[in-house]
Every structure is written in C-alpha cells, then in structure tokens.
Design a protein around this motif. Structure first.
Motif, PDB file in Angstrom:
ATOM      1  N   UNK A  19       0.554  -1.628   0.071  1.00  0.00           N
ATOM      2  CA  UNK A  19       0.280  -0.447   0.150  1.00  0.00           C
ATOM      3  C   UNK A  19       0.810   1.018  -0.088  1.00  0.00           C
ATOM      4  N   UNK A  20       1.678   1.313   1.095  1.00  0.00           N
ATOM      5  CA  UNK A  20       2.726   2.776   0.807  1.00  0.00           C
ATOM      6  C   UNK A  20       3.125   2.729  -0.389  1.00  0.00           C
ATOM      7  N   UNK A  21       3.594   2.166  -1.826  1.00  0.00           N
ATOM      8  CA  UNK A  21       3.306   2.567  -3.028  1.00  0.00           C
ATOM      9  C   UNK A  21       1.937   3.838  -3.724  1.00  0.00           C
ATOM     10  N   UNK A  22       0.957   3.252  -2.693  1.00  0.00           N
ATOM     11  CA  UNK A  22       0.419   4.415  -3.244  1.00  0.00           C
ATOM     12  C   UNK A  22       0.998   6.330  -2.912  1.00  0.00           C
ATOM     13  N   UNK A  23       0.130   7.301  -4.001  1.00  0.00           N
ATOM     14  CA  UNK A  23       0.494   8.562  -3.641  1.00  0.00           C
ATOM     15  C   UNK A  23       0.102   8.475  -2.121  1.00  0.00           C
ATOM     16  N   UNK A  24       0.254   9.424  -1.098  1.00  0.00           N
ATOM     17  CA  UNK A  24      -0.350   9.701  -0.012  1.00  0.00           C
ATOM     18  C   UNK A  24      -0.265   9.326   0.644  1.00  0.00           C
ATOM     19  N   UNK A  25      -0.011   7.651   0.945  1.00  0.00           N
ATOM     20  CA  UNK A  25       0.171   6.905   1.804  1.00  0.00           C
ATOM     21  C   UNK A  25       1.247   6.457   2.014  1.00  0.00           C
ATOM     22  N   UNK A  26       2.252   6.740   3.022  1.00  0.00           N
ATOM     23  CA  UNK A  26       3.764   6.653   3.571  1.00  0.00           C
ATOM     24  C   UNK A  26       4.202   5.586   4.352  1.00  0.00           C
ATOM     25  N   UNK A  27       5.574   5.037   4.097  1.00  0.00           N
ATOM     26  CA  UNK A  27       5.890   3.728   5.434  1.00  0.00           C
ATOM     27  C   UNK A  27       6.491   4.433   6.383  1.00  0.00           C
ATOM     28  N   UNK A  60       0.649  14.826  -2.483  1.00  0.00           N
ATOM     29  CA  UNK A  60      -0.876  14.555  -3.229  1.00  0.00           C
ATOM     30  C   UNK A  60      -1.580  14.038  -1.559  1.00  0.00           C
ATOM     31  N   UNK A  61      -2.775  13.667  -1.853  1.00  0.00           N
ATOM     32  CA  UNK A  61      -3.022  13.000  -0.954  1.00  0.00           C
ATOM     33  C   UNK A  61      -3.676  11.754  -1.772  1.00  0.00           C
TER      34      UNK A  61
END
Length: 163
Positions: A111-119, A139-140
């Motif tokens: 999931x962390x590869x999606x824009x707005x989601x950070x790991x 970006x959200x």
C-alpha cells in the motif's frame, strides 16, 4: 483540530507508536496532537489522548487532521483514503509482541507505494517523516469507492444463486 491524529486501531495496543508520537508532540508543542491509544499501557504526557471513540467521532478526527498517523491496518488505510488525508504508517511487529504475524509489513510494502500513503521503517523514521509531511504532505491518497463494483457483486450473486 488541524494537527496530527494518531490511532492504534481498535484491536490491539501499540505502545511503540503511541510513545513515539508522544515524544514527537513534546518536540513540537505548537502542533496539536491527539492519540487514540486503545488498551495500551503507555499514556501520553505531551499529547491529548483518548482510549476509544465512536466511529463517527473517529472519522471526524481523521477528516479534521492535517496528518493521520496509524498502524498499517486496513481500517486505518481505508479511513485515510476516504477522507483524502495523508497517512503515515508504522507496521506492528510480531517480534515486539505487537501482533501475532508480520502481515502489516506486507500491507505497508504493498500500500505504501500509493500517493498519500507513507510508511515509516522505524520510530526515528516515523518522527522525521511526520515533520516533513506536516510541512508538505504532497498529493492526497487516490480516492476509492466505498462499495464494490456492481459487475463484481453481480458475478458473486450469480455464482451463489447457481449453487
């Protein structure tokens, strides 16, 4: 609120996340921080906290936050995406007794590869990323539908009715 909302979810304690963000709050007294701590033992000294809250209130906290910080659970991920809020995740680790498997590592990696989601890789990374993301969250998260595609549910319905 317009600050940072942190959640450990509703199932298990996550004191490592709570303590890290409480320490971050101490270093950033100008930023409002509220932490939903669940059944954890660590009680924040620098951030406002609540053990649990009704779902409606939880969703409002996510919507009002500039940054949402949570474990790498699907409920938190979906809440961030639905609210269009940046999410900073720290995965629970089996080796630290935070979960019974390391599935959150796989979730975060995917999931962390999606824009707005950070790991965050660890506590130090979590604190550093929280500071950076408050300055510029980028970006959200890309929106998702609350409901499954009707073509998908129609196929499932047809399969069930054929049985």
């Amino acid at each position: 609120m317009n600050g940072v909302f942190v959640s450990v979810g509703s199932m298990m304690p996550f004191d490592r996340l709570v303590q890290a963000m409480d320490e971050w709050a101490a270093a950033h007294p100008d930023v409002p921080v509220e932490i939903q701590i669940g059944r954890g033992k660590y009680e924040p000294r620098h951030a406002k906290y609540v053990r649990m809250m009704p779902v409606v209130e939880y969703r409002q906290r996510v919507a009002d936050a500039r940054l949402f910080v949570a474990h790498a659970g699907m409920g938190s991920i979906i809440s961030a995406i639905e609210a269009g809020k940046p999410l900073l995740m720290l995965a629970r680790l089996q080796a630290q007794g935070e979960h019974n498997t390391d599935h959150q590592l796989a979730t975060a990696a995917s999931i962390g590869a999606r824009p707005g989601l950070h790991v965050a890789g660890d506590v130090a990374d979590l604190k550093a990323r929280a500071t950076v993301l408050l300055a510029d969250a980028g970006a959200p998260p890309a929106p998702i539908s609350r409901f499954a595609d009707p073509k998908f549910t129609d196929r499932i319905r047809a399969f069930i009715e054929a049985a």
